[in-house]
Structure formats: structure tokens, C-alpha cells
Write an enzyme that holds these catalytic residues in place. Structure first.
Site, PDB file in Angstrom:
ATOM      1  CG  ASP A 138      -0.453  -0.226   2.525  1.00 39.69           C
ATOM      2  OD1 ASP A 138      -1.224  -0.409   3.469  1.00 39.69           O
ATOM      3  OD2 ASP A 138       0.790  -0.217   2.668  1.00 39.69           O
ATOM      4  CG  HIS A 142       0.882   6.938  -0.471  1.00 38.13           C
ATOM      5  ND1 HIS A 142      -0.146   7.382   0.328  1.00 38.13           N
ATOM      6  CD2 HIS A 142       1.689   8.009  -0.661  1.00 38.13           C
ATOM      7  CE1 HIS A 142       0.025   8.674   0.604  1.00 38.13           C
ATOM      8  NE2 HIS A 142       1.139   9.073   0.022  1.00 38.13           N
ATOM      9  CD  GLU A 143       5.599   7.365  -1.467  1.00 35.15           C
ATOM     10  OE1 GLU A 143       5.522   7.370  -0.238  1.00 35.15           O
ATOM     11  OE2 GLU A 143       5.455   8.410  -2.152  1.00 35.15           O
ATOM     12  CG  HIS A 146       2.292  11.074  -4.229  1.00 29.24           C
ATOM     13  ND1 HIS A 146       1.305  12.018  -3.982  1.00 29.24           N
ATOM     14  CD2 HIS A 146       2.648  10.592  -3.015  1.00 29.24           C
ATOM     15  CE1 HIS A 146       1.080  12.087  -2.680  1.00 29.24           C
ATOM     16  NE2 HIS A 146       1.892  11.226  -2.069  1.00 29.24           N
ATOM     17  CE1 TYR A 157       3.501  16.655  -0.179  1.00 34.20           C
ATOM     18  CE2 TYR A 157       1.591  15.594  -1.173  1.00 34.20           C
ATOM     19  CZ  TYR A 157       2.606  15.592  -0.235  1.00 34.20           C
ATOM     20  OH  TYR A 157       2.740  14.546   0.638  1.00 34.20           O
ATOM     21  CD  GLU A 166      -0.058  12.427   1.237  1.00 33.91           C
ATOM     22  OE1 GLU A 166      -0.167  11.426   1.981  1.00 33.91           O
ATOM     23  OE2 GLU A 166       0.778  12.496   0.321  1.00 33.91           O
ATOM     24  CG  ASP A 177      -2.951  -3.899   1.640  1.00 34.06           C
ATOM     25  OD1 ASP A 177      -2.815  -3.190   2.674  1.00 34.06           O
ATOM     26  OD2 ASP A 177      -3.026  -5.141   1.654  1.00 34.06           O
ATOM     27  CG  ASP A 180      -5.164  -3.481   5.680  1.00 40.08           C
ATOM     28  OD1 ASP A 180      -4.452  -4.401   5.258  1.00 40.08           O
ATOM     29  OD2 ASP A 180      -4.898  -2.259   5.500  1.00 40.08           O
ATOM     30  CD  GLU A 185      -1.659  -2.740   6.286  1.00 38.00           C
ATOM     31  OE1 GLU A 185      -1.840  -1.499   6.220  1.00 38.00           O
ATOM     32  OE2 GLU A 185      -1.784  -3.495   5.302  1.00 38.00           O
ATOM     33  CG  ASP A 225       2.446  17.401   6.234  1.00 38.28           C
ATOM     34  OD1 ASP A 225       3.294  17.137   5.349  1.00 38.28           O
ATOM     35  OD2 ASP A 225       1.445  16.688   6.466  1.00 38.28           O
ATOM     36  CG  HIS A 230       1.288  13.556   5.124  1.00 34.22           C
ATOM     37  ND1 HIS A 230       2.245  14.471   4.739  1.00 34.22           N
ATOM     38  CD2 HIS A 230       1.405  12.513   4.275  1.00 34.22           C
ATOM     39  CE1 HIS A 230       2.906  14.009   3.705  1.00 34.22           C
ATOM     40  NE2 HIS A 230       2.431  12.824   3.400  1.00 34.22           N
TER      41      HIS A 230
END
Ligand SMILES: O=C(O)[C@H](CCc1ccccc1)CC1(C(=O)N[C@@H](Cc2c[nH]c3ccccc23)C(=O)O)CCCC1
Ligand SMILES: [Ca+2]
Ligand SMILES: [Zn+2]
Length: 303
Positions: A138, A142-143, A146, A157, A166, A177, A180, A185, A225, A230
Site C-alpha cells: 500500500d 501510495h508513492e 503520486h 501539494y 494524499e 491492498d 484492510d 500496517e 506539512d 497528511h
């Protein structure tokens, strides 16, 4: 320079065995996956932040401890490439077969990962907060998302558009994934089971807002941030959870992909995202499903 596609296997971050697409040339095997036009190459920074070299091995079995980071970066990148190709017929992040480069063992005890704008970069973690971050499918999704976002919606961003960037990355992390509603995780706090970096079902569990009335107005600086991208992603993440629990994964992933690639623009706000997703649901599945999406966003206070 003759490249020969071949297969082998390697040991993953969690000790399991992963099948690998490799190149064999000049008497050695390397983490180059030639099985699709978006070729995948995986490099080793050897705990520097400046130099890296292709991860290679004498045999087709990448089983040493230090190779585990590269094995999972390579394997998970292929998994995410296949996800975008099979679900949306997208050929790599630019839809033109761009090569996918990953770098592992970045820095020393580096507790993070990132899309640099050109390559994916993974730290090893400090062994307490994180273990090797490429070990999470996951996180890799995620990356790479982007990168997809950069070539499509181009969400800036910072502030709400950054929180959407995000959220879309977390959302496609879930779709890759789907077992869950946690992010990271597999690599977060190796000493603790069952926790994650973020929760899509219950953002508040990890100190994220889950409603517009909890929006965090942080400074648009690195220290803030970039306006809390995030943190505030918890709000669209919760709206996603409200949607996917009603519509299911296969409808939701098509709606989210259509919104990201057809309707969203660089300065999109949460309200724009709601409209883009409602429109995408209408286009694909009609008014009843669109109403479910609208209600999902009503519940987080975004109209
Ligand atoms: O891709 C991203 O959004 C994050 C990229 C962060 C980054 C950006 C620019 C330069 C360096 C690092 C990386 C991830 C992330 O969400 N990082 C968060 C949480 C986090 C991870 N490690 C940390 C260490 C300290 C503080 C926060 C964190 C962040 O950087 O905020 C994504 C999935 C897992 C790691
Ligand atoms: Ca997960
Ligand atoms: Zn991100």
C-alpha cells in the site's frame, strides 16, 4: 548490449518468497523487469542519499538480508504497474510506458519514503517506528499514485489540493491492498501488530480529522506539512470509506480513477473533489450511485 528477460525469486522484507522479473546479461542477474513497456528498475543507495547502483546478483535468487528491500520494491512496483494496467489499461504512471525507478536503502535509519518527481525512494526505517518501507504494497501504491496524479490532475501539494493528493494516494493504496483500511500496517512499528500509519475507516485513531469541522489550518511550510496535507487527508479518506462500504471496490476504483484522470485540476478543493466524484459516479453508474457518493461527503461536512 544484450538484455535477456528471465525470472527468479527473492526474499521479501517479511521473509516470504517473491517471484521476480529479472534481466540476465554479462553473467549476472539484475532487478530489471522487461515484461512490460513500463520497464521497472530497482537500485540500491547503500545507506547514502547521493549515489546508487542497480541491484544485481550472481544467481537468480536474491535471498540475502540486504537484498530484501530491493526484492519488495521491485515486486511491489510490478504489482502496482499491473493494477493500473489491468483495471484501467494505464501503461505506467504517464500512460506512455515510462520506466519505473525505485531506490532502496536510502539514508541511514530513514523513517520515510517518497516520490521524488522522477523516482520512488525508500528508507529502511529505524527498526522501531518503521521497518523497510518498500515492504508495504500500500505504501508502494501510495508513492506510484503520486506519479499518476502528477501526470493527470496535477494536484498542487499544499492545503486542500495537497490533502486530496494524499487521499488519492491512500485510496489507491487501499485498492492495491484491499484487505484492510490501514496504510503502512506491514511496515509500521514492527514490534506492534495491528496498527498502521493512517486509518481510512477511522482517521481519528491516528490523530487525523474525519470531518470538515476538525480541519487543521496549518502553515503552508515544510514544518506545517504544507498546510497539513497528511492530516487533513483524513477528511477525504473518511468520505472514501463512506463510499466504498456502500458501492464496493470495483465501482469505487473506477469512480476514483475517472475523477483523478478526467475531472480534477491542480487547485481542486474538497468541494471540487466531491463534485468530480459525483459526476464520475453519474457518468459510470447513474443517479442512485451518485447520490451515495454525495451522501458520503455530506457525512464529512463537505458540500
Ligand atoms: O508520500 C508521502 O506522502 C510521504 C512523503 C514524505 C516526504 C515528502 C518529501 C520529502 C521527504 C518525505 C511518505 C509517506 C507518508 O505518509 N509520510 C508521512 C508520515 C510519516 C512517515 N514517516 C514520518 C516521519 C516523521 C513524521 C511523519 C512521518 C509524512 O511524511 O508526514 C507515504 C506513505 C508512508 C510514507
Ligand atoms: Ca493496508
Ligand atoms: Zn503521499
Amino acid at each position: 548490449l544484450k538484455e535477456t528477460a528471465t525470472t527468479g525469486s527473492g526474499t521479501a522484507v517479511n521473509g516470504s518468497t517473491r517471484p521476480l522479473n529479472l534481466d540476465f546479461s554479462k553473467g549476472k542477474y539484475s532487478l530489471i523487469d522487461l515484461t512490460h513497456s513500463g520497464r521497472i528498475e530497482t537500485y540500491d543507495a547503500k545507506n547514502t542519499t547521493t549515489t546508487y547502483s542497480l541491484m544485481t546478483n550472481k544467481t537468480k535468487y536474491f535471498t540475502s538480508q540486504t537484498q530484501r528491500a530491493g526484492v519488495d520494491a521491485h515486486y511491489n512496483a510490478d504489482l502496482v504497474y499491473d493494477y493500473y494496467k489491468n483495471k484501467f489499461n494505464r501503461n505506467s504512471y504517464d500512460n506512455l510506458g515510462a520506466p519505473i525507478y525505485s531506490i532502496v536503502h536510502y539514508g541511514v535509519n530513514y523513517n520515510n519514503a517518497f516520490w521524488s518527481g522522477e523516482v520512488m525512494v525508500y528508507g529502511d526505517g529505524d527498526g522501531s517506528t518503521f521497518t523497510t518501507l518498500s515492504g508495504a504494497n500500500d505504501v508502494v501504491a501510495h508513492e506510484l499514485t503520486h506519479a499518476v496524479t502528477d501526470y493527470t490532475a496535477g494536484l498542487i501539494y499544499e492545503n486542500q489540493s495537497g490533502a486530496l493528493s494524499e487521499s488519492f494516494s491512500d485510496v489507491f493504496g487501499y485498492f492495491v491492498d484491499p484487505g484492510d483500511f490501514l496504510i503502512g500496517e506491514d511496515i509500521y512499528t514492527p514490534g506492534i501488530t495491528g496498527d498502521g500509519l493512517r486509518s481510512l475507516s477511522n482517521p481519528e485513531q491516528y490523530n487525523q480529522p474525519a470531518h470538515m469541522n476538525q480541519y487543521r489550518y496549518l502553515s503552508n511550510t515544510e514544518a506545517g506539512d504544507y498546510g497539513g496535507v497528511h492530516s487533513n487527508s483524513g477528511i477525504p479518506n473518511k468520505a472514501f470509506y463512506n463510499t466504498v462500504t456502500q458501492l464496493g471496490n470495483s465501482k469505487s476504483e473506477q469512480i476514483y480513477y475517472r475523477a483523478l484522470t478526467l475531472y480534477l485540476t491542480p487547485q481542486a478543493t474538497f468541494t471540487d473533489a466531491r463534485a468530480a466524484l459525483v459526476q464520475s459516479a453519474t457518468d459510470l453508474y447513474g443517479a442512485a450511485d451518485a447520490q451515495i457518493v454525495a451522501s458520503a461527503w455530506d457525512q464529512v461536512g463537505v458540500y
